[in-house]
Design a protein around this motif. Structure first.
Motif, PDB file in Angstrom:
ATOM      1  N   UNK A 145       0.786  -1.234   0.000  1.00 13.58           N
ATOM      2  CA  UNK A 145       0.000   0.000   0.000  1.00 13.58           C
ATOM      3  C   UNK A 145       0.817   1.283   0.000  1.00 13.58           C
ATOM      4  N   UNK A 146       2.050   1.186  -0.479  1.00 13.98           N
ATOM      5  CA  UNK A 146       2.879   2.357  -0.713  1.00 13.98           C
ATOM      6  C   UNK A 146       3.753   2.035  -1.924  1.00 13.98           C
ATOM      7  N   UNK A 147       3.708   2.869  -2.958  1.00 16.87           N
ATOM      8  CA  UNK A 147       4.451   2.534  -4.179  1.00 16.87           C
ATOM      9  C   UNK A 147       5.931   2.275  -3.906  1.00 16.87           C
ATOM     10  N   UNK A 148       6.487   1.374  -4.690  1.00 18.29           N
ATOM     11  CA  UNK A 148       7.905   1.032  -4.536  1.00 18.29           C
ATOM     12  C   UNK A 148       8.812   2.057  -5.214  1.00 18.29           C
ATOM     13  N   UNK A 149       8.364   2.603  -6.344  1.00 16.90           N
ATOM     14  CA  UNK A 149       9.193   3.579  -7.050  1.00 16.90           C
ATOM     15  C   UNK A 149       9.336   4.835  -6.186  1.00 16.90           C
ATOM     16  N   UNK A 150      10.548   5.336  -5.995  1.00 16.34           N
ATOM     17  CA  UNK A 150      10.755   6.458  -5.060  1.00 16.34           C
ATOM     18  C   UNK A 150       9.888   7.675  -5.355  1.00 16.34           C
ATOM     19  N   UNK A 151       9.775   8.067  -6.630  1.00 17.17           N
ATOM     20  CA  UNK A 151       8.984   9.253  -6.946  1.00 17.17           C
ATOM     21  C   UNK A 151       7.512   9.044  -6.591  1.00 17.17           C
ATOM     22  N   UNK A 152       6.967   7.884  -6.940  1.00 20.87           N
ATOM     23  CA  UNK A 152       5.571   7.594  -6.621  1.00 20.87           C
ATOM     24  C   UNK A 152       5.374   7.450  -5.117  1.00 20.87           C
ATOM     25  N   UNK A 153       6.370   6.901  -4.440  1.00 21.99           N
ATOM     26  CA  UNK A 153       6.286   6.774  -2.978  1.00 21.99           C
ATOM     27  C   UNK A 153       6.117   8.154  -2.339  1.00 21.99           C
ATOM     28  N   UNK A 154       6.944   9.088  -2.755  1.00 23.58           N
ATOM     29  CA  UNK A 154       6.863  10.424  -2.152  1.00 23.58           C
ATOM     30  C   UNK A 154       5.602  11.162  -2.582  1.00 23.58           C
ATOM     31  N   UNK A 155       5.103  10.868  -3.763  1.00 18.58           N
ATOM     32  CA  UNK A 155       3.840  11.473  -4.182  1.00 18.58           C
ATOM     33  C   UNK A 155       2.698  10.981  -3.298  1.00 18.58           C
ATOM     34  N   UNK A 156       2.680   9.692  -2.988  1.00 16.06           N
ATOM     35  CA  UNK A 156       1.646   9.160  -2.089  1.00 16.06           C
ATOM     36  C   UNK A 156       1.776   9.761  -0.696  1.00 16.06           C
ATOM     37  N   UNK A 157       3.008   9.870  -0.204  1.00 16.47           N
ATOM     38  CA  UNK A 157       3.223  10.483   1.120  1.00 16.47           C
ATOM     39  C   UNK A 157       2.793  11.944   1.102  1.00 16.47           C
TER      40      UNK A 157
END
Length: 234
Positions: free
Chosen positions: A104-116
């Motif tokens: 439930x949190x993207x693995x790709x760093x950019x997408x991870x920070x976008x979700x956060x």
């Protein structure tokens, strides 16, 4: 078997299953974020009701875990490097559980920070503003003759809904097709605004069809249905 005796909170709320993650909470919008997350991930846990009617949140045992006296809080007997971890603040707990389970949190760093980023949008905007509107509309604030405070929060809540309406155009979830902790954080608050607070007409909720659509889809998820009722009230 895990030994939680070093944590005073385990004395007030004894663990029947000390090897499981311990959740101390109440089924409020902030509280259900974590119970929904736990239900979505399938991580074994044990829930304990923190009763505001009994002022449990002000007890020394609860304050030993969260000095800010807010729910939810967790005690994970199997934290980083196998050591117990006590944690409060619902947003921090969501990130921790996502990292712990790899869900439930993207693995790709950019997408991870976008979700956060969208998680922080809820923590810093949606939760505080909707909560203040609830106070002025449903609770003690409704008796104030001066409606300017209420109207300020109505306007800000509506602005936040407009932000969400634009984000959800053509999207199933905050991050598109991928359901994440950002959804688990945001949609309980939207649901609470129009449900428990009864402020749908006040904020013109009918003007936000995308928000309505996703709120309904969220409420129909089986893990959400279960998590909304955890911990069970006395």
């Amino acid at each position: 078997m895990a030994d939680l005796s070093a944590f005073p909170i385990a004395g007030k709320w004894p663990a029947k299953h000390p090897d499981r993650l311990q959740l101390y909470s109440l089924p409020t919008p902030n509280g259900v974020k974590v119970s929904i997350m736990l239900e979505e991930t399938g991580l074994p846990y044990e829930a304990h009701l923190v009763s505001f009617e009994r002022n449990d949140q002000l007890s020394p045992e609860f304050l030993s875990l969260n000095p800010n006296n807010k729910i939810p809080a967790i005690l994970d007997p199997d934290g980083p490097e196998g050591e117990p971890l006590a944690l409060f603040e619902s947003g921090a707990i969501l990130i921790y559980l996502a990292d712990k389970t790899g869900q439930l949190l993207p693995k790709h760093p950019a997408a991870r920070y976008e979700a956060i980023q969208w998680l922080m949008f809820q923590m810093g905007g949606v939760g505080p503003m909707f909560g203040q509107l609830g106070f002025f509309h449903k609770f003690a604030g409704k008796d104030y003759e001066d409606k300017r405070p209420r109207d300020r929060y109505v306007a800000e809540s509506r602005r936040l809904l407009q932000v969400l309406e634009g984000r959800m155009a053509g999207r199933a979830w905050i991050m598109g097709d991928e359901y994440t902790i950002a959804d688990i954080a945001i949609w309980p608050w939207v649901r609470n605004l129009v449900g428990f607070y009864g402020a749908g007409e006040l904020v013109g909720f009918d003007d936000f069809p995308n928000v309505q659509r996703v709120t309904q889809a969220f409420a129909e998820r089986p893990a959400v249905v279960r998590g909304l009722a955890i911990p069970a009230r006395d």
